[in-house]
Design a protein around this motif. Structure first.
Motif, short mmCIF file in Angstrom:
data_model
loop_
_atom_site.label_atom_id
_atom_site.label_comp_id
_atom_site.label_asym_id
_atom_site.label_seq_id
_atom_site.Cartn_x
_atom_site.Cartn_y
_atom_site.Cartn_z
N LEU A 110 1.03 4.20 -2.84
CA LEU A 110 0.81 5.61 -2.50
C LEU A 110 1.97 6.47 -2.96
O LEU A 110 1.78 7.62 -3.40
N GLN B 86 -2.74 9.81 3.97
CA GLN B 86 -2.83 8.35 3.91
C GLN B 86 -1.47 7.69 4.16
O GLN B 86 -1.37 6.68 4.87
N LYS B 87 -0.42 8.28 3.57
CA LYS B 87 0.92 7.73 3.77
C LYS B 87 1.32 7.74 5.24
O LYS B 87 1.88 6.78 5.77
N LYS C 214 -0.60 7.67 7.80
CA LYS C 214 -1.38 6.65 8.51
C LYS C 214 -0.80 5.25 8.29
O LYS C 214 -0.61 4.48 9.23
N GLU D 278 0.84 -1.21 0.00
CA GLU D 278 0.00 0.00 0.00
C GLU D 278 0.87 1.25 0.00
O GLU D 278 0.59 2.22 -0.72
N GLU E 287 -4.25 14.61 0.31
CA GLU E 287 -4.94 13.38 0.73
C GLU E 287 -3.96 12.21 0.77
O GLU E 287 -3.99 11.39 1.70
#
Length: 630
Positions: A579, A599-600, A602, A575, A595
Motif C-alpha cells: 500500500l 486501507q492503510k 485499517k 500488505e 482509498e
C-alpha cells in the motif's frame, strides 16, 4: 452591599432607542455577563457605567469612594512609555510609585553615565521597600507573562493592536478597584490564555461586569446575566446555562399570555358581531375592555438569522498541501506540513498568538507562497475568507449596495433570495439597509461582512477568528449554518465553544512549526493532550486483550492461534508495504489516494491488534511451558 445602581437610564442614537428607562444594580461579589445582539448597546452601557459616556436621561448612583476599572474594546494609550509604565498608569498612589520607579530604572539603563537617574532609582527603591510595592510589580509581570507579553521594557507604540489590548487588560486586572468593567476581554488572546483568564476571574473577589461572546467563559465566570433586547433589560440569576433555561421559561410565559389574549379577542369579537347592544353600563364596560386588550401589543418576535446553506459545486479535487514550510527572520512557523482537504472537513486551527495560524490560512488560500512545498487547488474550488479584519468598507456606501456589489440574488436550497431579504434575515431591517455603513456598530459591520462572504456562495470556507465581535445569536446561527454547509470549513478560533460545535478535527501548532492533528473538537483535543493516546482510527474498532492470566493452561484454540499468528503478522506487514508503494505511485490521483489512506489505516490497526495478541499468547505459552516443567 450595593456598589452601583442604574436608575431609569435612557439612551438613543437618532431614531434607535438603546435603553428605554432600564434599571438594575451591581452588588459586591456580582460577576455579571451582558448578552445581546450587536447594536443593542452593550458597549455603550459599559461606557456609561464607567463614566466615559452619558445617558440622555436617568442616573448612575454609586457608593461613596467607589473605584472603577475599565477595559474598553479598543484601548487608547495617550502617553508614550514602556509596557510596565503603561500598566502602572493609574491614580492609585502605589501604582504611581511603581511607575516612577520603572521610569527611573529605564532611564538609568539608557543613560548609565547620568548620576541623576542612578540617585532616583536608589531613592525610589527605598520608597518601594516602605510601601511593600515589590509584590505589585511582581504580580504585574506575572500577569503580563500569562497574557503573552514578556518584553516589559518595550515601547507600547511598537506593539500590535492585540498586544496593546493585553497590556490594557493587565493594567485593569492589577488595579485596586471595587468594580471591574471588561469589554470583550477574550478578543485577541489564544485559547490557553483565555483559560488562564477564566480561572483568574473565577477567583476574583471584586465585582465584575463584562461583555463577551465566549459562552464557556460566561458559563464558568458569571453568576448573573443581563440581556439587552429592543431597548429593554432582562435580568437573570445564574450563568449562561441557567440564563438559557430561564429565558426559555420567560418566552413560554409570554407566548402563553399572547395565546390567552388572542382567545379573549376572538370570543369578544363574536359577541360584537352578534349585534350586542352597548346601552347598559355592563355592555359598555365590556366593549371598553375589548378595545383596551385589542390595543395591547403582542410580544415582539426576536429577529433571527436563518441561512439556507448553499455553495458552488465542488469537484473531486479540493486543496492539496504537500510538505509546505514557512519561516520569517530565522523562525520557522510552518514545518513540513502536508494535508489533503476532504469535501466535508470541519477543521479547527489552534495555537498561541503569533505561532503562524493566519499564515497557514494565507498559504492554503493562495494569498501567500510557502518557502518550500506545493499547494494544488482544484479547478472548481471557490474560496470564501472571513478574515480577522473587515475588508475595506466605504463608510458612505449604503448597506444594501455593499451586498449588491456581490450579488442581487443568492441561490438557496429552496430557490433564491434577494440581497434585501438576506439582509433582513441578518437583522438589517429595511430602514437600516438604506443607511450608510458608517452608522453601524463594530459588531454590525462584522455581521455585514460575514453576509457578504456567504453571499458569494463559496464551497470552501476559511474563517479567521470569526467569533471576534460577533454576538452570541449570530454565532449560534452561523454554527447551525455550518452544520448544513455542503463544502469544507477551516476555522482559526480561540472560542472553545465554537470549535466544539463545528470542528471534527483540530490542527494544533506545536514547537518548531510542527502541526499535529487531533480527532474531534476542542475538548477532545485537550483531553488527548492531557492523556497521550494513539491516534484513533474510525474504520476499525481497536480490541484490547487482558495481560493478566488466571490460568497457566492454553486452550486448544489459543494453541492453534499461537502457531499461525506470526504468519498473519507477516502478511499484514507485506500488505502495508504494498500500500505504501501504491501511495507513492498514485500521489496525483486524489480519489485513489484517499482509498489507499483508508486501507492503510485499517491494516495498521489490524497489525497493532495482532502484535498485542501475539505478545499475550507468547507470555501465555511461556507460562504454560513452565507449568509443564514443574
Amino acid at each position: 452591599m450595593n456598589l452601583l445602581t442604574v436608575e431609569k437610564l435612557h439612551k438613543s442614537f437618532g431614531n434607535k432607542i438603546l435603553f428605554n428607562d432600564i434599571t438594575f444594580g451591581i452588588n459586591e461579589g456580582d460577576k455579571i455577563g451582558i448578552i445581546g445582539v450587536n447594536g443593542t448597546g452593550k458597549s455603550t452601557l459599559l461606557k456609561i457605567i464607567a463614566g466615559v459616556d452619558k445617558g440622555d436621561s436617568g442616573q448612575i448612583v454609586t457608593m461613596n469612594g467607589l473605584k472603577i476599572g475599565y477595559l474598553p474594546q479598543t484601548p487608547i494609550f495617550y502617553h508614550k512609555g514602556t509596557v510596565l509604565q503603561q500598566v502602572f498608569e493609574s491614580n492609585d498612589k502605589t501604582m504611581q510609585l511603581v511607575k516612577e520607579y520603572e521610569t527611573a530604572l529605564t532611564n538609568s539603563m539608557a543613560n548609565p553615565q547620568d548620576t541623576y537617574w542612578q540617585k532616583q532609582v536608589a531613592t525610589l527603591t527605598e520608597q518601594m521597600d516602605k510601601k511593600q510595592a515589590w509584590s505589585l510589580e511582581s504580580e504585574a509581570k506575572t500577569i503580563l507573562t500569562k497574557l503573552g507579553i514578556t518584553q516589559f521594557q518595550q515601547e507600547v507604540s511598537q506593539l500590535s493592536g492585540g498586544q496593546k489590548k493585553r497590556v490594557a487588560l493587565a493594567r485593569a486586572l492589577i488595579s485596586p478597584v471595587d468594580l471591574l468593567i471588561l469589554d470583550e476581554p477574550t478578543n485577541h488572546i489564544d485559547n490557553d490564555t483565555v483559560e488562564w483568564l477564566e480561572k483568574y476571574l473565577f477567583r476574583y473577589t471584586k465585582a465584575l461586569i463584562m461583555v463577551t461572546h465566549d459562552r464557556y467563559f460566561l458559563d464558568r465566570v458569571a453568576n448573573r446575566t443581563i440581556e439587552l433586547e429592543q431597548g429593554n433589560l432582562y435580568p437573570y440569576e445564574g450563568n449562561y446555562s441557567r440564563y438559557l433555561e430561564l429565558k426559555a421559561e420567560r418566552e413560554e410565559l409570554l407566548q402563553a399570555g399572547e395565546r390567552k389574549r388572542q382567545n379573549f379577542l376572538r370570543t369578544e369579537l363574536e359577541w360584537v358581531r352578534r349585534g350586542a347592544q352597548a346601552r347598559s353600563t355592563k355592555q359598555k364596560a365590556r366593549l371598553q375592555r375589548f378595545e383596551e386588550i385589542a390595543a395591547q401589543k403582542a410580544p415582539e418576535e426576536r429577529g433571527n438569522i436563518e441561512i439556507s446553506a448553499s455553495s458552488a459545486r465542488l469537484g473531486k479535487k479540493t486543496i492539496i498541501a504537500e510538505h509546505i514550510s514557512k519561516s520569517y527572520h530565522f523562525t520557522t512557523y510552518i514545518n513540513d506540513f502536508s494535508y489533503i482537504l476532504l469535501h466535508h472537513d470541519r477543521i479547527g486551527i489552534v495555537g498561541k498568538n503569533g505561532c503562524g495560524k493566519s499564515t497557514l490560512v494565507k498559504i492554503l488560500t493562495g494569498t501567500l507562497q510557502p518557502d518550500s512545498g506545493t499547494i494544488e487547488m482544484g479547478e472548481t474550488v471557490k474560496i470564501g475568507v472571513f478574515s480577522q479584519e473587515n475588508e475595506c468598507m466605504e463608510p458612505s456606501q449604503k448597506v444594501i449596495d455593499y451586498i449588491k456589489d456581490i450579488a442581487e440574488y443568492v441561490p438557496t436550497v429552496d430557490g433564491r433570495i434577494t440581497a434585501s431579504q438576506m439582509l433582513e434575515k441578518f437583522l438589517f431591517p429595511l430602514d437600516m439597509q438604506r443607511s450608510p455603513i458608517s452608522t453601524l456598530s463594530g459588531g454590525e459591520k462584522r455581521r455585514l461582512y460575514l453576509l457578504r462572504v456567504l453571499m458569494d456562495t463559496p464551497n470552501i470556507l476559511f474563517l479567521d477568528e470569526p467569533t471576534n465581535d460577533l454576538d452570541i445569536q449570530t454565532l449560534t446561527i452561523l454554527e447551525n449554518y455550518l452544520d448544513t454547509f455542503p463544502g469544507a470549513v477551516i476555522a482559526v478560533s480561540h472560542d472553545r465553544y465554537f470549535l466544539d460545535k463545528i470542528a471534527n478535527r483540530i490542527f494544533a501548532f506545536e514547537k518548531d512549526g510542527f502541526i499535529k492533528q487531533y480527532e474531534g473538537g476542542y475538548s477532545d483535543y485537550k483531553e488527548q493532550q492531557e492523556i497521550p493516546l494513539p491516534v484513533a482510527v474510525t474504520t476499525v474498532k481497536k480490541q484490547t486483550y487482558k495481560t493478566t492470566k488466571k490460568t497457566k493452561k492454553m486452550t486448544y484454540t489459543e494453541q492453534r492461534e499461537y502457531e499461525t499468528i506470526w504468519e498473519k503478522i507477516s502478511n499484514l506487514e507485506q500488505e502495508l508495504e504494498q500500500l505504501q508503494q501504491q501511495e507513492n505511485e498514485v500521489s496525483s490521483d486524489y480519489i485513489k489516494l484517499q482509498e489507499i489512506v483508508v486501507q492503510k489505516e485499517k491494516i495498521e490497526t489490524e497489525l497493532e491488534n495482532a502484535m498485542e495478541r501475539w505478545i499475550y499468547l507468547s507470555e501465555l505459552a511461556e507460562e504454560f511451558e513452565k507449568s509443564r516443567g514443574e
